[in-house]
Design an enzyme around this catalytic site. Structure first.
Site, PDB file in Angstrom:
ATOM      1  N   ASP A  14      44.048  40.512  46.433  1.00 18.24           N
ATOM      2  CA  ASP A  14      42.780  40.022  45.877  1.00 18.24           C
ATOM      3  C   ASP A  14      41.667  40.890  46.455  1.00 18.24           C
ATOM      4  O   ASP A  14      41.879  41.631  47.417  1.00 18.24           O
ATOM      5  CB  ASP A  14      42.564  38.551  46.268  1.00 18.24           C
ATOM      6  CG  ASP A  14      41.247  38.007  45.728  1.00 18.24           C
ATOM      7  OD1 ASP A  14      40.863  38.378  44.605  1.00 18.24           O
ATOM      8  OD2 ASP A  14      40.582  37.218  46.444  1.00 18.24           O
ATOM      9  N   SER A  15      40.499  40.771  45.877  1.00 27.80           N
ATOM     10  CA  SER A  15      39.347  41.501  46.407  1.00 27.80           C
ATOM     11  C   SER A  15      38.936  40.975  47.783  1.00 27.80           C
ATOM     12  O   SER A  15      38.276  41.669  48.538  1.00 27.80           O
ATOM     13  CB  SER A  15      38.173  41.358  45.439  1.00 27.80           C
ATOM     14  OG  SER A  15      37.969  39.994  45.138  1.00 27.80           O
ATOM     15  N   CYS A  77      43.643  38.272  41.991  1.00 24.44           N
ATOM     16  CA  CYS A  77      42.255  38.438  41.575  1.00 24.44           C
ATOM     17  C   CYS A  77      42.154  38.403  40.048  1.00 24.44           C
ATOM     18  O   CYS A  77      42.799  39.208  39.359  1.00 24.44           O
ATOM     19  CB  CYS A  77      41.745  39.776  42.108  1.00 24.44           C
ATOM     20  SG  CYS A  77      40.055  40.136  41.664  1.00 24.44           S
ATOM     21  N   GLU A 153      31.756  31.417  49.540  1.00 21.88           N
ATOM     22  CA  GLU A 153      31.922  32.184  50.786  1.00 21.88           C
ATOM     23  C   GLU A 153      31.015  31.627  51.884  1.00 21.88           C
ATOM     24  O   GLU A 153      31.331  31.686  53.064  1.00 21.88           O
ATOM     25  CB  GLU A 153      31.591  33.654  50.543  1.00 21.88           C
ATOM     26  CG  GLU A 153      32.432  34.223  49.427  1.00 21.88           C
ATOM     27  CD  GLU A 153      33.307  35.375  49.846  1.00 21.88           C
ATOM     28  OE1 GLU A 153      32.842  36.183  50.636  1.00 21.88           O
ATOM     29  OE2 GLU A 153      34.452  35.435  49.364  1.00 21.88           O
ATOM     30  N   CYS A 185      38.583  32.331  38.331  1.00 18.13           N
ATOM     31  CA  CYS A 185      38.203  33.131  39.495  1.00 18.13           C
ATOM     32  C   CYS A 185      38.861  32.499  40.719  1.00 18.13           C
ATOM     33  O   CYS A 185      38.939  31.265  40.805  1.00 18.13           O
ATOM     34  CB  CYS A 185      36.677  33.123  39.640  1.00 18.13           C
ATOM     35  SG  CYS A 185      36.097  33.912  41.146  1.00 18.13           S
ATOM     36  N   HIS A 187      37.903  31.900  43.593  1.00 19.34           N
ATOM     37  CA  HIS A 187      37.105  31.005  44.432  1.00 19.34           C
ATOM     38  C   HIS A 187      36.885  29.623  43.810  1.00 19.34           C
ATOM     39  O   HIS A 187      36.530  28.687  44.504  1.00 19.34           O
ATOM     40  CB  HIS A 187      35.735  31.626  44.698  1.00 19.34           C
ATOM     41  CG  HIS A 187      35.780  32.809  45.626  1.00 19.34           C
ATOM     42  ND1 HIS A 187      36.550  33.913  45.368  1.00 19.34           N
ATOM     43  CD2 HIS A 187      35.144  33.047  46.791  1.00 19.34           C
ATOM     44  CE1 HIS A 187      36.369  34.792  46.352  1.00 19.34           C
ATOM     45  NE2 HIS A 187      35.528  34.291  47.227  1.00 19.34           N
TER      46      HIS A 187
HETATM   47  N1  DGL Z   1      38.613  37.655  43.283  1.00 17.33           N
HETATM   48  C1  DGL Z   1      37.586  37.716  42.263  1.00 17.33           C
HETATM   49  C2  DGL Z   1      38.123  37.076  40.974  1.00 17.33           C
HETATM   50  O1  DGL Z   1      39.040  36.267  40.992  1.00 17.33           O
HETATM   51  C3  DGL Z   1      36.317  37.009  42.707  1.00 17.33           C
HETATM   52  C4  DGL Z   1      35.579  37.708  43.833  1.00 17.33           C
HETATM   53  C5  DGL Z   1      35.089  39.097  43.427  1.00 17.33           C
HETATM   54  O2  DGL Z   1      34.164  39.215  42.613  1.00 17.33           O
HETATM   55  O3  DGL Z   1      35.664  40.063  43.927  1.00 17.33           O
HETATM   56  O4  DGL Z   1      37.653  37.402  39.923  1.00 17.33           O
END
Ligand code: DGL
Length: 264
Positions: A14-15, A77, A153, A185, A187
């Site tokens: 993931d990011s 992600c 976050e 997403c 989060h």
């Molecule tokens: N992990 C990203 C997503 O699921 C969210 C956080 C980001 O923008 O990197 O789209």
């Protein structure tokens, strides 16, 4: 003679640390398996970046995981799944979150699906396209919710500020009378109680983390991917570490894990 086993971990990237919601779901569905998680915290967020950049980062993340001998890759992600999945090394079984999320959404929907996601995921129309391929008669209403990632976050998952922001983002979707809402997403599952309060009991919330874990577990059975033989261990690699990332990671992940700072 006992059946062969494969103790190599499942690679998840993931990011950032938000994709640990996917790791949790995978561990729940496949409790014997170990997870090697890569959070590209140095380059977070992906959701505001260009297609080329997200593809480049995602390719590097997959080669990192393959170099560490994972037996499968899960792109946790949503943004990377939407923009890059089709371009990634498929020499090992690989899953993104969009298709499983779309599949669960169409099972629930009576015809009107809302999708909330990052700017880049919404711009890619990946969820809308996947839903249309499955059930063309469904209308999809998408909304980029750029403030949700920083609010989560910050730890403000149940806070009046986040609630006010959520009301504003969801108002057009509620006016469009959606019957299903995709949390598109990493989060957003952490906002589930707040979002449930706002949309009410009549709208089904689809969590793409649970959806991909179900898809991976089903495929592990069908493709006869070998199960692990020993107790699972979970290892988290982050491209940038700080107390904040580690603290948030420990809050999200429901299991013990070791940490490592890596370059990809
Ligand atoms: N992990 C990203 C997503 O699921 C969210 C956080 C980001 O923008 O990197 O789209």
């Amino acid at each position: 003679m006992s059946a062969p086993k494969d103790d190599r971990p499942i690679g998840v990237f993931d990011s950032g640390v938000g994709g640990l919601t996917v790791a949790n779901a995978l561990i729940r569905r496949l409790p014997g398996e170990s997870i090697l998680y890569l959070g590209d915290t140095a380059r977070l967020p992906y959701g505001t970046k260009s297609v080329e950049t997200v593809k480049r980062y995602s390719e590097r993340n997959v080669s990192f995981l393959l170099d560490r001998s994972v037996k499968a890759v899960v792109v946790a992600c949503n943004t990377a799944s939407a923009l890059a999945l089709d371009h990634l090394d498929a020499s090992t079984p690989i899953w993104g979150v969009i298709q499983p999320g779309a599949q669960v959404a169409v099972q629930h929907s009576r015809g009107r699906v809302g999708v909330i996601a990052t700017e880049a995921t919404v711009a890619s129309a990946a969820y809308a396209d996947a839903i249309e391929r499955l059930r063309p008669e469904i209308e999809v209403f998408s909304r980029a919710c750029g403030l949700f990632v920083p609010l989560v976050e910050e730890g403000w998952t149940d806070d009046p500020v986040t609630e006010a922001v959520a009301h504003r983002y969801l108002a057009p979707l509620l006016s469009a009378e959606i019957d299903t809402l995709v949390l598109g997403c990493t989060h957003y599952p952490m906002l589930r109680p707040l979002l449930t309060r706002i949309v009410g009991p009549g709208i089904a919330l689809v969590d793409s983390a649970e959806a991909v874990a179900d898809a991976v577990a089903a495929a592990f059975g069908e493709q006869r991917l070998l199960p692990a033989s020993s107790a699972s261990t979970h290892h988290l690699c982050l491209t940038d570490t700080s107390e904040g990332f580690e603290r948030t990671a420990r809050t999200i992940l429901d299991h013990e894990a070791t940490f490592e700072r890596v370059d990809v």
